[in-house]
Design a protein around this motif. Sequence first.
Motif, short mmCIF file in Angstrom:
data_model
loop_
_atom_site.label_atom_id
_atom_site.label_comp_id
_atom_site.label_asym_id
_atom_site.label_seq_id
_atom_site.Cartn_x
_atom_site.Cartn_y
_atom_site.Cartn_z
N MET A 160 -5.65 -66.73 -7.34
CA MET A 160 -6.08 -65.56 -6.78
C MET A 160 -7.42 -65.19 -6.50
O MET A 160 -8.20 -65.49 -7.57
CB MET A 160 -5.40 -64.47 -7.46
N ASN A 161 -8.09 -64.81 -5.48
CA ASN A 161 -9.47 -64.67 -5.11
C ASN A 161 -9.87 -63.43 -5.62
O ASN A 161 -9.06 -62.56 -5.47
CB ASN A 161 -9.79 -65.01 -3.77
N GLN A 162 -11.26 -63.31 -5.87
CA GLN A 162 -11.56 -61.98 -6.42
C GLN A 162 -11.57 -60.72 -5.24
O GLN A 162 -11.07 -59.60 -5.65
CB GLN A 162 -13.14 -62.11 -6.55
N LYS B 253 -1.55 -61.17 -12.42
CA LYS B 253 -2.78 -61.84 -12.26
C LYS B 253 -3.87 -61.01 -12.17
O LYS B 253 -5.02 -61.28 -12.87
CB LYS B 253 -2.75 -62.85 -11.00
N ALA B 254 -3.82 -59.86 -11.45
CA ALA B 254 -5.03 -59.13 -11.37
C ALA B 254 -5.61 -58.44 -12.56
O ALA B 254 -6.54 -58.41 -12.81
CB ALA B 254 -4.71 -58.09 -10.17
N VAL B 255 -4.48 -57.94 -13.34
CA VAL B 255 -4.81 -57.19 -14.63
C VAL B 255 -5.25 -58.02 -15.61
O VAL B 255 -6.34 -57.86 -16.29
CB VAL B 255 -3.65 -56.63 -15.07
N GLU B 256 -4.62 -59.27 -15.68
CA GLU B 256 -5.23 -60.34 -16.54
C GLU B 256 -6.69 -60.61 -16.23
O GLU B 256 -7.26 -60.93 -17.28
CB GLU B 256 -4.15 -61.40 -16.53
N GLN B 257 -7.02 -61.12 -15.02
CA GLN B 257 -8.24 -61.31 -14.75
C GLN B 257 -9.22 -60.25 -14.74
O GLN B 257 -10.46 -60.55 -15.38
CB GLN B 257 -8.39 -62.17 -13.21
N LEU B 258 -8.97 -59.07 -14.29
CA LEU B 258 -9.86 -58.17 -14.11
C LEU B 258 -10.23 -57.57 -15.61
O LEU B 258 -11.38 -57.09 -15.98
CB LEU B 258 -9.42 -56.93 -13.21
N PHE B 259 -9.25 -57.55 -16.49
CA PHE B 259 -9.44 -56.80 -17.77
C PHE B 259 -9.33 -57.76 -19.14
O PHE B 259 -9.65 -57.10 -20.13
CB PHE B 259 -8.47 -55.61 -18.08
N ASN B 260 -9.25 -59.03 -18.94
CA ASN B 260 -9.03 -60.10 -19.84
C ASN B 260 -7.97 -59.42 -20.98
O ASN B 260 -8.33 -59.62 -22.08
CB ASN B 260 -10.49 -60.05 -20.59
#
Length: 97
Positions: A1-3, A43-50
């Motif tokens: 997923m892109n930024q 995926k967005a939550v995992e990538q954005l907030f680690n």
Amino acid sequence: MNQERIYKVLLGPHVSEKSTMVGDQGQVVFKVAPDATKPEIRKAVEQLFNVNVVSVQVNNRKGKNKRTMHGMGKRAALRKAYVKLAEGQDIDFMDVE
């Protein structure tokens, strides 16, 4: 997923009395885009907030028709995502850049 898609999926945190109550159980509530899917939200939550996401539940709230002084109006519809985080993890919205 892109930024770019990450920032379009998650619109922001949803702050309410119920969202603070479920926060004690390890869940966080987000306002999400109408076309967002559960895997995209995860995926967005995992990538954005680690953090590690255990599950995602989505709730669609329909907009209500309301009477105003100038006639009939309609409130906007809202899509919320209840994201359950792994044990011992938390999201601090004041610390995120």
